[in-house]
Scaffold this motif. Structure first.
Motif: not given
Length: 236
Positions: A97-102, A113-117, A153-154
């Protein structure tokens, strides 16, 4: 002659005329087994996040799913194996999910903020801290998970900081290796219930506080303008 013809067609009709019937007949038990394993895994993950890794027993899980405890052990050797599978699945889901947001390519502030949500939704705003429960009762699994989390995360944080500097949203002289480590250490620390007790700070609110704290310390005036717009819009 007629009987011989009928006899010769019987195996043909099973294996050639309608091979899909034979296929599903043979595969159906395997499908059910896989489905049950996934159901157990999904429910266990939900319960561990909501109630804690220690407090959820195999009996609790069996009752919730509506199966016998023996059925769970047919798929998972013991609770430790189940916890391992749950943490692996959750990490995979969140990392994808995080990779998709990035990959979307929003500006770095919106991206955070999108990652946080996304993380809050998938961790279900838990009342207890799964990371610290995992560390206490399953230290080996926790150690393996932390290593994977840190690597992810890094990578994401450094990329975010570098893009922010290039776009003029983060300060030009930012020490990226230092700031990225401070940010990751902070994300981990705010999940410690001894430092941030749940009765004072909800999981979601802590994430918002820390993210704002992080961004206000590194943004340029242009970046702060975007940050203020996001914070204002989140309030309504």
């Amino acid at each position: 002659m007629h009987k011989e013809l009928i006899g010769s067609r019987t195996p043909y009709s099973l294996t050639q005329e309608k091979p899909w019937k034979l296929y599903w007949f043979l595969k159906f038990p395997t499908y059910l087994c896989t489905l049950m394993k996934e159901i157990i895994l999904d429910k266990a993950t939900e319960m561990f996040l909501n109630l804690g890794f220690k407090s959820v027993t195999m009996d609790d899980l069996a009752n919730e799913v509506g199966i016998s405890k023996k059925t769970i052990y047919n798929h998972y050797e013991n609770k430790t194996k189940l916890v391992q599978e749950c943490t692996n699945q959750l990490f995979h889901k969140i990392s994808v999910g995080i990779e998709a947001i990035c990959a979307i390519g929003k500006n770095p502030i919106e991206e955070l903020y999108d990652i946080k949500k996304f993380v809050i939704v998938n961790l279900k705003d838990e009342k207890s801290s799964p990371q610290y429960q995992l560390e206490k009762y399953y230290p080996k699994i926790s150690s393996q998970l932390k290593a994977k989390q840190h690597a992810l995360m890094q990578k994401c944080t450094i990329n975010n900081l570098e893009r922010g500097v290039k776009m003029g949203l983060y300060m030009e002289d930012l020490n990226i290796p230092f700031v990225s480590r401070i940010y990751i250490a902070g994300i981990s620390s705010i999940q410690d219930p001894e430092i941030f007790p749940q009765e004072l700070f909800s999981f979601g609110r802590l994430q918002s506080y820390f993210l704002e704290y992080h961004l206000r310390s590194i943004t340029t005036p242009m970046g702060k303008k975007i940050l203020n717009q996001i914070i204002y819009s989140d309030q309504f």
